[in-house]
Design a protein around this motif. Structure first.
Motif, PDB file in Angstrom:
ATOM      1  N   ILE A   1     -19.621  37.932 -37.951  1.00  0.00           N
ATOM      2  CA  ILE A   1     -19.081  37.296 -36.767  1.00  0.00           C
ATOM      3  C   ILE A   1     -19.461  35.952 -36.379  1.00  0.00           C
ATOM      4  CG2 ILE A   1     -18.366  37.994 -34.184  1.00  0.00           C
ATOM      5  CD1 ILE A   1     -18.445  40.952 -35.115  1.00  0.00           C
ATOM      6  N   SER A   2     -20.720  35.775 -36.267  1.00  0.00           N
ATOM      7  CA  SER A   2     -21.088  34.342 -35.787  1.00  0.00           C
ATOM      8  C   SER A   2     -20.815  33.327 -36.701  1.00  0.00           C
ATOM      9  CB  SER A   2     -22.835  34.638 -35.817  1.00  0.00           C
ATOM     10  OG  SER A   2     -23.267  33.407 -35.211  1.00  0.00           O
ATOM     11  N   ASP A   3     -20.811  33.478 -37.996  1.00  0.00           N
ATOM     12  CA  ASP A   3     -20.185  32.677 -38.851  1.00  0.00           C
ATOM     13  C   ASP A   3     -18.816  32.352 -38.798  1.00  0.00           C
ATOM     14  OD1 ASP A   3     -22.823  32.509 -39.925  1.00  0.00           O
ATOM     15  OD2 ASP A   3     -22.302  33.764 -41.772  1.00  0.00           O
ATOM     16  N   LEU A   4     -17.981  33.436 -38.542  1.00  0.00           N
ATOM     17  CA  LEU A   4     -16.678  33.319 -38.288  1.00  0.00           C
ATOM     18  C   LEU A   4     -16.372  32.480 -36.823  1.00  0.00           C
ATOM     19  CD1 LEU A   4     -15.338  36.985 -39.272  1.00  0.00           C
ATOM     20  CD2 LEU A   4     -14.880  34.623 -40.445  1.00  0.00           C
ATOM     21  N   ASP A   5     -17.286  32.764 -36.022  1.00  0.00           N
ATOM     22  CA  ASP A   5     -17.181  32.046 -34.506  1.00  0.00           C
ATOM     23  C   ASP A   5     -17.357  30.560 -34.880  1.00  0.00           C
ATOM     24  OD1 ASP A   5     -16.725  34.214 -32.959  1.00  0.00           O
ATOM     25  OD2 ASP A   5     -18.618  34.586 -32.495  1.00  0.00           O
ATOM     26  N   GLY A   6     -18.231  30.149 -35.885  1.00  0.00           N
ATOM     27  CA  GLY A   6     -18.482  28.722 -35.998  1.00  0.00           C
ATOM     28  C   GLY A   6     -17.417  28.233 -36.761  1.00  0.00           C
ATOM     29  N   MET A   7     -16.779  28.901 -37.704  1.00  0.00           N
ATOM     30  CA  MET A   7     -15.652  28.322 -38.392  1.00  0.00           C
ATOM     31  C   MET A   7     -14.308  28.284 -37.548  1.00  0.00           C
ATOM     32  SD  MET A   7     -16.314  30.714 -41.777  1.00  0.00           S
ATOM     33  CE  MET A   7     -14.696  30.072 -42.727  1.00  0.00           C
ATOM     34  N   LEU A   8     -14.191  29.324 -36.389  1.00  0.00           N
ATOM     35  CA  LEU A   8     -13.049  29.074 -35.464  1.00  0.00           C
ATOM     36  C   LEU A   8     -13.277  27.917 -34.743  1.00  0.00           C
ATOM     37  CD1 LEU A   8     -12.613  32.746 -34.696  1.00  0.00           C
ATOM     38  CD2 LEU A   8     -10.678  31.244 -35.415  1.00  0.00           C
ATOM     39  N   GLN A   9     -14.630  27.570 -34.257  1.00  0.00           N
ATOM     40  CA  GLN A   9     -14.657  26.559 -33.429  1.00  0.00           C
ATOM     41  C   GLN A   9     -14.640  25.176 -34.217  1.00  0.00           C
ATOM     42  OE1 GLN A   9     -19.052  26.672 -32.294  1.00  0.00           O
ATOM     43  NE2 GLN A   9     -18.347  28.498 -30.848  1.00  0.00           N
ATOM     44  N   GLU A  10     -14.849  25.228 -35.316  1.00  0.00           N
ATOM     45  CA  GLU A  10     -14.515  24.129 -36.110  1.00  0.00           C
ATOM     46  C   GLU A  10     -13.051  23.801 -36.560  1.00  0.00           C
ATOM     47  OE1 GLU A  10     -15.132  20.826 -38.752  1.00  0.00           O
ATOM     48  OE2 GLU A  10     -16.476  21.710 -37.239  1.00  0.00           O
ATOM     49  N   ALA A  11     -12.372  25.030 -36.727  1.00  0.00           N
ATOM     50  CA  ALA A  11     -10.844  24.622 -37.071  1.00  0.00           C
ATOM     51  C   ALA A  11     -10.381  24.406 -35.600  1.00  0.00           C
ATOM     52  CB  ALA A  11     -10.307  26.325 -37.327  1.00  0.00           C
ATOM     53  N   ALA A  12     -10.619  24.859 -34.462  1.00  0.00           N
ATOM     54  CA  ALA A  12      -9.793  24.461 -33.105  1.00  0.00           C
ATOM     55  C   ALA A  12     -10.245  22.854 -32.910  1.00  0.00           C
ATOM     56  CB  ALA A  12     -10.714  25.062 -31.891  1.00  0.00           C
ATOM     57  N   ARG A  13     -11.466  22.396 -33.330  1.00  0.00           N
ATOM     58  CA  ARG A  13     -11.717  20.970 -33.372  1.00  0.00           C
ATOM     59  C   ARG A  13     -10.929  20.274 -34.198  1.00  0.00           C
ATOM     60  NH1 ARG A  13     -14.235  17.375 -35.839  1.00  0.00           N
ATOM     61  NH2 ARG A  13     -14.714  18.725 -37.769  1.00  0.00           N
ATOM     62  N   LYS A  14     -10.763  20.560 -35.591  1.00  0.00           N
ATOM     63  CA  LYS A  14      -9.782  20.016 -36.313  1.00  0.00           C
ATOM     64  C   LYS A  14      -8.438  20.082 -35.824  1.00  0.00           C
ATOM     65  CE  LYS A  14     -12.222  20.881 -40.678  1.00  0.00           C
ATOM     66  NZ  LYS A  14     -11.880  21.574 -41.924  1.00  0.00           N
ATOM     67  N   ILE A  15      -7.912  20.826 -35.264  1.00  0.00           N
ATOM     68  CA  ILE A  15      -6.548  21.151 -34.619  1.00  0.00           C
ATOM     69  C   ILE A  15      -6.639  20.220 -33.325  1.00  0.00           C
ATOM     70  CG2 ILE A  15      -5.106  22.579 -33.257  1.00  0.00           C
ATOM     71  CD1 ILE A  15      -5.877  24.925 -35.107  1.00  0.00           C
ATOM     72  N   LEU A  16      -7.424  20.049 -32.630  1.00  0.00           N
ATOM     73  CA  LEU A  16      -7.309  19.145 -31.546  1.00  0.00           C
ATOM     74  C   LEU A  16      -7.530  17.768 -31.901  1.00  0.00           C
ATOM     75  CD1 LEU A  16      -7.459  19.031 -28.367  1.00  0.00           C
ATOM     76  CD2 LEU A  16     -10.085  18.812 -28.479  1.00  0.00           C
ATOM     77  N   GLU A  17      -8.239  17.198 -32.969  1.00  0.00           N
ATOM     78  CA  GLU A  17      -8.324  15.789 -33.470  1.00  0.00           C
ATOM     79  C   GLU A  17      -6.907  15.701 -34.085  1.00  0.00           C
ATOM     80  OE1 GLU A  17     -11.457  15.899 -36.342  1.00  0.00           O
ATOM     81  OE2 GLU A  17     -13.044  15.595 -34.855  1.00  0.00           O
ATOM     82  N   GLU A  18      -6.268  16.667 -34.915  1.00  0.00           N
ATOM     83  CA  GLU A  18      -4.991  16.188 -35.332  1.00  0.00           C
ATOM     84  C   GLU A  18      -3.870  16.194 -34.131  1.00  0.00           C
ATOM     85  OE1 GLU A  18      -2.105  15.564 -38.178  1.00  0.00           O
ATOM     86  OE2 GLU A  18      -4.134  15.685 -38.466  1.00  0.00           O
ATOM     87  N   GLN A  19      -4.150  16.821 -33.138  1.00  0.00           N
ATOM     88  CA  GLN A  19      -2.947  16.793 -32.203  1.00  0.00           C
ATOM     89  C   GLN A  19      -3.197  15.327 -31.492  1.00  0.00           C
ATOM     90  OE1 GLN A  19      -3.820  20.286 -29.879  1.00  0.00           O
ATOM     91  NE2 GLN A  19      -2.277  21.444 -30.724  1.00  0.00           N
ATOM     92  N   GLU A  20      -4.420  14.980 -31.232  1.00  0.00           N
ATOM     93  CA  GLU A  20      -4.807  13.741 -30.610  1.00  0.00           C
ATOM     94  C   GLU A  20      -4.289  12.551 -31.257  1.00  0.00           C
ATOM     95  OE1 GLU A  20      -8.952  13.674 -29.877  1.00  0.00           O
ATOM     96  OE2 GLU A  20      -8.671  14.994 -28.033  1.00  0.00           O
TER      97      GLU A  20
END
Length: 387
Positions: free
Chosen positions: A198-217
């Motif tokens: 779950i901790s690894d998945l949390d890290g991957m989710l944070q990275e995915a959210a960061r990429k989505i935010l960068e793409e939106q920007e």
């Protein structure tokens, strides 16, 4: 004037070309959708892993409850065995008393002539009534002796049978405790693995959210640049020289706005969680350690809480309170608030064993049947709690 018109025409053509090539730098239209699909997939995996973790936690809690019930049975059985041993000792004393009494009786009968003397007494009674009375008396004496012997034999056999039954039950319970402990270790390992997942998945989710935010920007910036370029082209068509200057200023202003937006998106909230731990009192801790040290070398006995024999939770209960009462079990200690910086006098415990921490990774505990209260290293997997 003609030179100036030519210059303005070239500048306008350059701006139009810029507007035309701008879309070339855009990512494919489905990039953001792909990132969001990846995020949704990760969230689904995390939800599934969390459900599995909750199920494992429930299973562990059920096992810990069974372990607590088992410990109570072990304590009760241990106390029954101790009582049976006391009863057997009393029966042995009674046996010795009866044996001594029978020796005196036999000696008396031998010295007085034994059965011959008894027969002479019967024959010398005179009349038949006296003879029958003498016979009845002799019969009752012999029946009393046999009855006492039989009562003693029955008592000893009953106690021995009870002790054997209790010892067998104790052995079965101890075996069940080992099985529970093995299951608990396996569950803890599985839970730890699932928590890591779950901790690894949390890290991957944070990275995915960061990429989505960068793409939106990035898309917002490109859209803003395209809008600015359209505005500049329209202004250039209306007013050639002044439009070029205005376009330059607009671009500069928009870049400033984008930088501000970028800074805001990089800010993240972080919460610091604190756990309230019980205060440590060195005087209380020293008293607890001193009481535990005073029982070093006392024998281990299931269900015992002193003064000369202890099991693990019985020793800890005595060290904490100074009373020879089995106040708590290891299951109780597992529910107490943990401490991150253990001090002398704290309790080190797992679901199946406990002891008094004395510092430097050592504890005083009552280990197991056949052993004595002693100092040992704190067992792997134990937690620390405070009284």
């Amino acid at each position: 004037m003609r030179y100036r018109r030519v210059y303005n025409a070239l500048l306008a053509a350059t701006l139009i070309c810029t507007i035309t090539v701008t879309p070339v730098f855009a990512e494919p239209a489905d990039t953001l959708d792909s990132l969001q699909e990846e995020q949704d997939s990760l969230e689904g995996q995390k939800s599934e892993a969390q459900n599995e973790l909750d199920s494992l936690q429930t299973e562990l809690e059920t096992l810990l409850s069974k372990t607590a019930e088992l410990e109570d049975k072990l304590i009760d059985t241990g106390q029954q065995i101790s009582q049976a041993e006391d009863d057997l000792a009393v029966a042995e004393e009674k046996r010795q008393t009866q044996y001594d009494a029978m020796k005196l009786r036999i000696k008396y009968i031998y010295e007085s002539g034994g059965d011959i003397t008894t027969l002479e007494k019967i024959l010398a009674s005179g009349d038949i009534t006296s003879m029958l009375t003498q016979v009845e008396y002799s019969k009752k004496v012999h029946e009393y002796d046999r009855q006492q012997l039989q009562e003693y034999a029955d008592t000893v056999q009953e106690i021995e049978d009870l002790q054997s039954t209790l010892e067998t039950e104790m052995s079965n319970l101890e075996q069940l405790e080992v099985e529970y402990q093995t299951q608990q270790e396996e569950l803890n390992a599985t839970i730890e693995s699932k928590q890591d997942e779950i901790s690894d998945l949390d890290g991957m989710l944070q990275e995915a959210a960061r990429k989505i935010l960068e793409e939106q920007e990035r898309q917002e910036q490109e859209a803003a640049q395209a809008a600015n370029a359209d505005t500049e082209g329209a202004s250039e068509s209306a007013t050639e020289e002044s439009g070029a200057d205005t376009g330059s200023e607009t671009t500069t202003g928009d870049n400033t706005s984008d930088n501000g937006s970028g800074n805001n998106s990089d800010a993240e909230d972080s919460g610091n969680s604190s756990t309230s731990e019980p205060d440590y009192d060195s005087s209380t801790g020293s008293s607890i350690v001193a009481r535990a040290q005073s029982k070093i070398s006392c024998a281990y006995e299931w269900g015992a809480a002193g003064p000369d024999t202890f099991d693990c939770s019985g020793l800890v209960s005595y060290a904490l309170t100074g009373s020879y009462v089995h106040t708590w079990s290891t299951y109780d200690f597992m529910t107490w608030t943990r401490v991150s910086d253990p001090q002398p006098g704290d309790i080190c415990t797992s679901a199946t064993h406990c002891g008094i921490y004395i510092g430097n990774g050592l504890m005083i505990h009552a280990p197991q049947t056949g052993d004595v209260v002693k100092i040992s290293s704190v067992h792997s997997g134990m937690i620390y709690v405070r009284y």
